[in-house]
Design a protein around this motif. Structure first.
Motif, short mmCIF file in Angstrom:
data_model
loop_
_atom_site.label_atom_id
_atom_site.label_comp_id
_atom_site.label_asym_id
_atom_site.label_seq_id
_atom_site.Cartn_x
_atom_site.Cartn_y
_atom_site.Cartn_z
N ARG A 1 7.48 -5.69 6.77
CA ARG A 1 6.84 -4.63 7.22
C ARG A 1 7.41 -3.35 7.21
O ARG A 1 8.70 -3.25 7.09
CB ARG A 1 6.23 -5.09 8.59
N LEU B 1 1.71 4.74 10.67
CA LEU B 1 0.89 3.74 10.22
C LEU B 1 2.06 2.47 9.79
O LEU B 1 3.12 2.69 9.52
CB LEU B 1 0.22 4.09 8.91
N GLU B 2 1.22 1.35 10.08
CA GLU B 2 2.32 0.16 9.60
C GLU B 2 1.54 -0.74 8.63
O GLU B 2 0.13 -1.02 8.56
CB GLU B 2 2.30 -0.89 11.01
N GLY B 3 2.17 -1.31 7.69
CA GLY B 3 1.73 -2.13 6.61
C GLY B 3 2.53 -3.01 6.05
O GLY B 3 3.88 -3.02 6.06
N TYR C 1 -0.47 8.05 0.90
CA TYR C 1 -0.05 8.24 2.24
C TYR C 1 1.12 9.19 2.27
O TYR C 1 1.26 9.90 3.19
CB TYR C 1 0.66 6.58 2.31
N GLN D 1 -4.76 -3.97 5.09
CA GLN D 1 -3.45 -3.88 5.10
C GLN D 1 -2.78 -2.83 5.87
O GLN D 1 -1.50 -3.13 6.55
CB GLN D 1 -2.95 -3.76 3.68
N VAL D 2 -3.16 -1.73 6.23
CA VAL D 2 -2.49 -0.58 6.95
C VAL D 2 -3.26 -0.65 8.17
O VAL D 2 -4.65 -0.59 8.24
CB VAL D 2 -2.53 0.57 6.06
N THR D 3 -2.31 -0.62 9.13
CA THR D 3 -2.84 -0.33 10.64
C THR D 3 -2.31 0.89 11.39
O THR D 3 -1.19 1.36 11.16
CB THR D 3 -2.52 -1.41 11.64
N THR D 4 -3.16 1.76 11.84
CA THR D 4 -2.72 3.01 12.80
C THR D 4 -2.09 2.50 13.91
O THR D 4 -2.83 1.84 14.84
CB THR D 4 -3.85 3.93 12.74
N THR E 1 3.21 9.88 9.13
CA THR E 1 2.31 10.89 8.16
C THR E 1 3.11 12.34 8.21
O THR E 1 3.65 12.57 8.78
CB THR E 1 0.99 10.80 8.70
N PRO F 1 0.98 -1.18 0.00
CA PRO F 1 -0.15 -0.06 0.06
C PRO F 1 0.68 1.21 -0.09
O PRO F 1 0.52 2.34 -0.83
CB PRO F 1 -0.71 -0.28 1.22
N PHE F 2 2.21 1.35 0.37
CA PHE F 2 2.84 2.42 1.00
C PHE F 2 3.40 2.95 -0.60
O PHE F 2 4.17 3.80 -0.74
CB PHE F 2 3.67 2.50 1.78
#
Length: 588
Positions: A357, A369-371, A344, A381-384, A362, A338-339
């Protein structure tokens, strides 16, 4: 198995204090130092100690005692002749070493029975040869009580240490690493120590490891080498490179699993001797057997415990046009996760050591954010991880997947660690780090093994390094941090721009020489001692944005410019393919 860089030239403790002092506390307050200079290692010839002369004065006895300790090879039989019989029996020069740059002539004390000697720029090593920092003001003056035995003056209460000048020490000792385990026993941790130079390097390395972790670090590191063992007169190395460790002592035979961990420690420690390719171990005459039934342990067998961790070897990660890119310097392409897509716009980026990972900060520097780095075809896929940051700096990972964060708020910095990934609910905790928490900290690094934390901290008009040790539980949970040391005066500049690991135990420090056009990179040893600018400096021209470095010594370290890289060893410049990047670094 990779062969980590050996600090062949001695990092002379006494010389390091010619320009300043460091004190390493067991706990509590943080103290400061200046980076020192390294002196070239010179070959040392044999020197004999001279026994006391009949009728020697009190001052002459003290002078002779100190001079006798400069015999080479080291031997203390003659040194003990300057002591009373009881003191000679009790004296333990193996308890530590004091290294000093200069000393005053011995002077009588007011009571008439004692003699004092003042040391300049003195430093202390512990029993294993680990650097313990500079002597305090009270420790710089040695007090010798003098008595009379058989009609001759003799010393009654000598310090339990070998006491030698820096000029002597620098010719005869060099800094290497001995390897212990982190508390989870999953990764090795290097601890720098000084050992004698010469033909018996393997013996010196084994002797240092057998000493065991110093007490101050027993909550930080652990060892599988039993206490009370002795290597004997020497550690022979066969023509085929097998180091024969015939240890004596009362230690019980280890289990096969413990033997594997113990031999991994010996392997990583002994690989600094280029003659050694394998280890064979016996304790009390009985051979130690591995889980496989083998009795010989090749150095390559210890690769699973590599202190640099299992890295995404050679791959660089960066940010270009708001997307995360990866690859080699001449070919950086957006990652498929995703990144790597628009939306992002990372302000900061850190990729986990295995390369799977990524964590981004931001643009508002309030969120982490982690993904995944690669597309895993998942709708979540992305977690705050963090949403209440103030001014988050670049994150850093360790081998266990712990993510470390530095938040720079108006009341000073806060350090957070992200542990666990249970049901997408990572645990975020604050960790108080002496010398960092509440200070004007700007950058944070954690060693791959998770036991060292390095921060850039501004104090007044200058920035310094703070090196702290991290305490872990056997479950890998962070218990706290302490043993902080502050290092100042690096590169002679008042501002540190960036830091990066260049091996499991050394750190590159970027400072400006001429702002925006000329920069210097110096090397600092992770125990708080430093390699001086004469020994470990590189000058880089251009507008340097930062450093790209890895604890994997097989990977080159770079100065990162907008459109190019400069190798810090070869000084070869490489253009970055595909256009300028805003940041670039290895995984970690």
């Amino acid at each position: 198995m990779r062969r980590p860089a050996v600090l062949v030239a001695a990092l002379v403790v006494g010389a390091a204090c010619l320009t300043g002092c460091v004190r390493v506390p067991d706990d509590g307050p943080v103290v400061t130092s200046k980076a020192g200079s390294q002196l070239d290692e010179q070959p040392a010839g044999q020197a004999d100690a001279v026994p006391p002369a009949p009728g020697a004065s009190r001052q002459a006895i003290v002078t002779g005692f100190l001079d006798a300790m400069t015999a080479w090879p080291v031997q203390t039989n003659v040194v003990k002749e300057y002591l009373t019989d009881d003191s000679a029996e009790a004296w333990n020069p193996e308890a530590g070493t004091i290294v000093y740059s200069d000393s005053s002539p011995p002077e009588p004390e007011d009571d008439g029975a004692g003699v004092s000697v003042h040391l300049s720029s003195g430093d202390r090593l512990d029993a294993s040869g680990g650097w313990r920092g500079s002597l305090g003001p009270r420790e710089e003056t040695l007090h010798f009580k003098i008595g009379v035995e058989d009609g001759e003056f003799r010393i009654i209460d000598p310090p339990n240490a070998l006491i030698v000048p820096a000029s002597w020490f620098q010719q005869r000792y060099r800094q290497v690493s001995v390897y212990y385990f982190d508390p989870t026993s999953k990764i090795l941790v290097p601890e720098p120590v000084f050992v004698p130079v010469g033909q018996q390097l393997a013996t010196s390395l084994v002797s240092a490891l057998l000493t065991g972790p110093p007490r101050r670090l027993r909550d930080v590191i652990t060892t599988y080498v039993p206490h009370g063992l002795d290597e004997g007169l020497s550690v022979p190395v066969s023509d085929s490179g097998v180091a024969e460790l015939s240890l004596s002592g009362d230690a019980p035979q280890p289990s096969p699993d413990s033997a594997q961990l113990m031999l991994a420690q010996f392997a990583w420690t002994l690989q600094q001797d280029p003659q050694v390719t394998a280890v064979r171990l016996s304790i009390g005459g009985t051979g130690v057997t591995l889980p496989s039934g083998a009795t010989q342990y090749d150095l390559a067998d210890a690769a699973d415990f590599d202190p640099a961790g299992n890295l995404a070897a050679g791959e660089l990660f960066g940010v270009r046009n708001g997307r995360v890119v990866s690859g080699t310097p001449d070919l950086l392409a957006p990652v498929t996760g995703p990144f790597g897509k628009p939306g992002y716009g990372p302000a900061e980026l850190a990729v986990a050591p295995q390369g799977a990972r990524a964590a981004i900060v931001t643009q508002d520097r309030a969120h982490v954010l982690e993904g995944p780095v690669l597309d895993v075809n998942s709708p979540t896929q992305v977690t705050t991880i963090v949403s209440d940051g103030v001014d988050l700096a670049r994150p850093t990972w360790d081998y266990a997947g712990r993510l470390w964060l530095l938040d720079r708020g108006p009341d000073g910095a806060r350090v957070r660690v992200v542990e666990g990934r249970d049901d997408d609910s990572p645990r975020v905790r604050h960790v108080r780090v002496p010398g960092v928490t509440g200070q004007d900290a700007r950058r944070l690094l954690v060693s791959r093994d998770g036991t060292r934390l390095v921060a850039v901290v501004r104090r007044g008009d200058a920035t310094h390094l703070v090196i702290a040790r991290v305490t872990l539980g056997v479950n890998g949970r962070v218990d706290g941090a302490g043993l902080s040391t502050v290092i100042g005066g690096i590169g002679g500049a008042s501002r540190i721009v960036d830091i990066a690991w260049t091996s499991p135990s050394t750190i590159a420090v970027l400072t400006p020489v001429r702002r925006g056009s000329l920069f210097e990179v110096d090397t600092v040893v992770a125990d708080g001692s430093t390699l001086g600018e004469d020994a470990g400096s590189t000058i880089v021209t251009g507008r340097v944005r930062g450093l790209a470095g890895s604890p994997d010594v097989d990977q080159p370290s770079y100065a990162v410019l907008g459109r190019g890289l400069t190798d810090l060893v070869t000084r070869v410049a490489t253009e970055i393919g595909g256009g300028a990047v805003t940041l670039l670094d290895y995984a970690g």
